[in-house]
Each structure stands twice: as C-alpha cells, then as structure tokens.
Design a protein around this motif. Structure first.
Motif, mmCIF file in Angstrom:
data_model
loop_
_atom_site.group_PDB
_atom_site.id
_atom_site.type_symbol
_atom_site.label_atom_id
_atom_site.label_comp_id
_atom_site.label_asym_id
_atom_site.label_seq_id
_atom_site.Cartn_x
_atom_site.Cartn_y
_atom_site.Cartn_z
ATOM 1 N N ARG A 249 0.974 -1.155 -0.002
ATOM 2 C CA ARG A 249 -0.256 -0.297 -0.098
ATOM 3 C C ARG A 249 0.852 1.355 -0.020
ATOM 4 N NH1 ARG A 249 -4.945 1.148 3.729
ATOM 5 N NH2 ARG A 249 -4.865 3.327 3.474
ATOM 6 N N ARG A 250 0.675 2.549 -0.717
ATOM 7 C CA ARG A 250 0.997 2.948 -1.004
ATOM 8 C C ARG A 250 0.479 4.667 -0.632
ATOM 9 N NH1 ARG A 250 4.158 4.004 -6.692
ATOM 10 N NH2 ARG A 250 2.440 4.504 -8.057
ATOM 11 N N GLN A 251 0.544 5.765 -0.623
ATOM 12 C CA GLN A 251 0.170 7.107 -0.847
ATOM 13 C C GLN A 251 0.149 7.719 -2.394
ATOM 14 O OE1 GLN A 251 -1.135 7.875 2.435
ATOM 15 N NE2 GLN A 251 -2.789 9.647 0.453
ATOM 16 N N LEU B 10 -20.565 25.094 1.474
ATOM 17 C CA LEU B 10 -19.635 24.016 1.457
ATOM 18 C C LEU B 10 -18.467 23.645 2.640
ATOM 19 C CD1 LEU B 10 -17.787 27.074 -1.208
ATOM 20 C CD2 LEU B 10 -19.171 24.996 -1.338
ATOM 21 N N GLN B 11 -18.670 23.629 3.467
ATOM 22 C CA GLN B 11 -17.671 23.267 4.945
ATOM 23 C C GLN B 11 -18.696 21.694 5.292
ATOM 24 O OE1 GLN B 11 -14.814 24.516 4.493
ATOM 25 N NE2 GLN B 11 -14.491 24.099 6.888
ATOM 26 N N SER B 12 -19.905 21.996 4.564
ATOM 27 C CA SER B 12 -20.527 21.242 5.416
ATOM 28 C C SER B 12 -21.212 19.751 3.933
ATOM 29 C CB SER B 12 -22.661 21.606 5.460
ATOM 30 O OG SER B 12 -22.473 22.912 6.199
ATOM 31 N N LEU B 13 -20.674 19.986 2.747
ATOM 32 C CA LEU B 13 -20.257 19.445 2.228
ATOM 33 C C LEU B 13 -18.982 19.367 2.304
ATOM 34 C CD1 LEU B 13 -21.569 18.297 -0.820
ATOM 35 C CD2 LEU B 13 -20.382 20.373 -1.559
ATOM 36 N N ALA B 14 -18.416 19.681 2.216
ATOM 37 C CA ALA B 14 -16.622 18.663 2.683
ATOM 38 C C ALA B 14 -16.737 18.309 3.053
ATOM 39 C CB ALA B 14 -15.953 20.111 2.623
ATOM 40 N N GLU B 15 -17.642 17.745 4.629
ATOM 41 C CA GLU B 15 -17.735 17.006 5.668
ATOM 42 C C GLU B 15 -18.767 15.965 5.335
ATOM 43 O OE1 GLU B 15 -17.467 16.644 9.850
ATOM 44 O OE2 GLU B 15 -16.661 17.888 8.958
ATOM 45 N N ILE B 16 -19.794 16.608 4.857
ATOM 46 C CA ILE B 16 -19.981 15.349 4.330
ATOM 47 C C ILE B 16 -19.538 13.947 3.015
ATOM 48 C CG2 ILE B 16 -21.887 13.988 2.073
ATOM 49 C CD1 ILE B 16 -23.694 16.958 3.564
ATOM 50 N N ILE B 17 -18.733 14.983 2.787
ATOM 51 C CA ILE B 17 -17.809 13.394 1.634
ATOM 52 C C ILE B 17 -16.680 13.365 2.801
ATOM 53 C CG2 ILE B 17 -15.691 13.664 -0.416
ATOM 54 C CD1 ILE B 17 -17.416 16.339 -1.563
ATOM 55 N N ILE C 162 -17.066 6.499 5.902
ATOM 56 C CA ILE C 162 -17.376 4.626 6.321
ATOM 57 C C ILE C 162 -17.294 3.857 5.302
ATOM 58 C CG2 ILE C 162 -20.045 4.508 5.732
ATOM 59 C CD1 ILE C 162 -21.023 7.126 6.635
ATOM 60 N N ALA C 163 -17.145 4.698 4.034
ATOM 61 C CA ALA C 163 -16.414 3.323 3.378
ATOM 62 C C ALA C 163 -15.056 2.700 3.293
ATOM 63 C CB ALA C 163 -16.360 4.342 1.570
ATOM 64 N N LYS C 164 -14.203 3.271 4.434
ATOM 65 C CA LYS C 164 -12.864 3.119 4.199
ATOM 66 C C LYS C 164 -11.732 3.955 3.664
ATOM 67 C CE LYS C 164 -13.458 -0.756 7.577
ATOM 68 N NZ LYS C 164 -15.277 0.362 8.336
ATOM 69 N N ILE C 165 -12.240 4.695 3.114
ATOM 70 C CA ILE C 165 -11.606 5.381 1.937
ATOM 71 C C ILE C 165 -10.186 6.234 2.985
ATOM 72 C CG2 ILE C 165 -11.116 6.331 0.160
ATOM 73 C CD1 ILE C 165 -13.735 5.079 -0.981
#
Length: 125
Positions: A11-13, A67-74, A80-83
């Motif tokens: 795994r790498r960044q 916009l901050q709320s949108l970024a928080e949702i992402i 949740i998806a462990k990404i």
C-alpha cells in the motif's frame, strides 16, 4: 543462477488533491472575498449601504457554511467506506495522552510528574 522474486502488493500513498480539501479552500476564499466586498461597499457608499454590506457578509458566511458542510459530508462518506480522506471530521475526538498513575495529571515530560513530583518509571520493552 537466475535471480528470482515474487510480486508483493504494498500500500502506498497516492498524491492527489482531495475534493473535500478543495471545497474547504474555496469556502475560505469565499469568506475572504465576502469580507473584502462588504468593507469595499462601506468605503465607497458610506453608512447608508450598511444593510447591503451586512447582507454580503452574511451571504458569504452562509456560503462558507454550506461548502464546509458539503466537504464534511464527503469526509464522512469516505470514512464510512474506509477510504482515505483529507482533513478531519469535525466534533470531539478521542486521543491518547500520557497521565500520571499516582495523581492522574497529564504528563508534560518523561522524567517526573509536574503535578505531584512522582518520578516516572520508563516502560519495559
């Protein structure tokens, strides 16, 4: 004799710009432009334009919040998806801090407790 090897997955960044950090940056620029515009309206039109100036300021703050709320949702969806995601999820976070076993004070050094003066025993390896 030939040299042989096996393919090993590691795994790498991956370096890329995350959407949530870009949205956060745009939100900050939006607030900055809103504040500058509100001050400019006051300077050029004077006190009678105070309502216009305040509405520009409130509008830019609401845009920042959206916009901050949108970024928080992402970020939350990626968590949740462990990404991996950029930035931090807002709210309280649990963190590990070293504490004294005698008085339960937070330790600031590795030698002794600043609160009760107890000498700290180094952990065994």
């Amino acid at each position: 004799m030939d040299l042989t090897a096996h393919s090993i997955s590691k795994r790498r960044q991956a370096k890329s710009l995350a959407l949530e950090s870009l949205i956060g940056a745009v939100a900050m620029v939006s607030v900055l432009i809103g504040v500058v515009a509100a001050v400019a309206v006051l300077i050029f039109f004077g006190f009678p334009a105070i309502v216009t100036s305040l509405s520009i300021l409130v509008g830019s703050l609401l845009n920042w919040l959206f916009l901050q709320s949108l970024a928080e949702i992402i970020r939350l969806l990626k968590k949740i998806a462990k990404i991996d995601y950029a930035g931090i999820v807002s709210g309280s976070h649990m963190e590990m801090v070293p504490t004294c076993s005698h008085c339960d004070a937070t330790l600031r050094n590795d030698v002794y407790c600043d609160h009760c003066g107890a000498r700290l025993i180094p952990p065994s390896v």
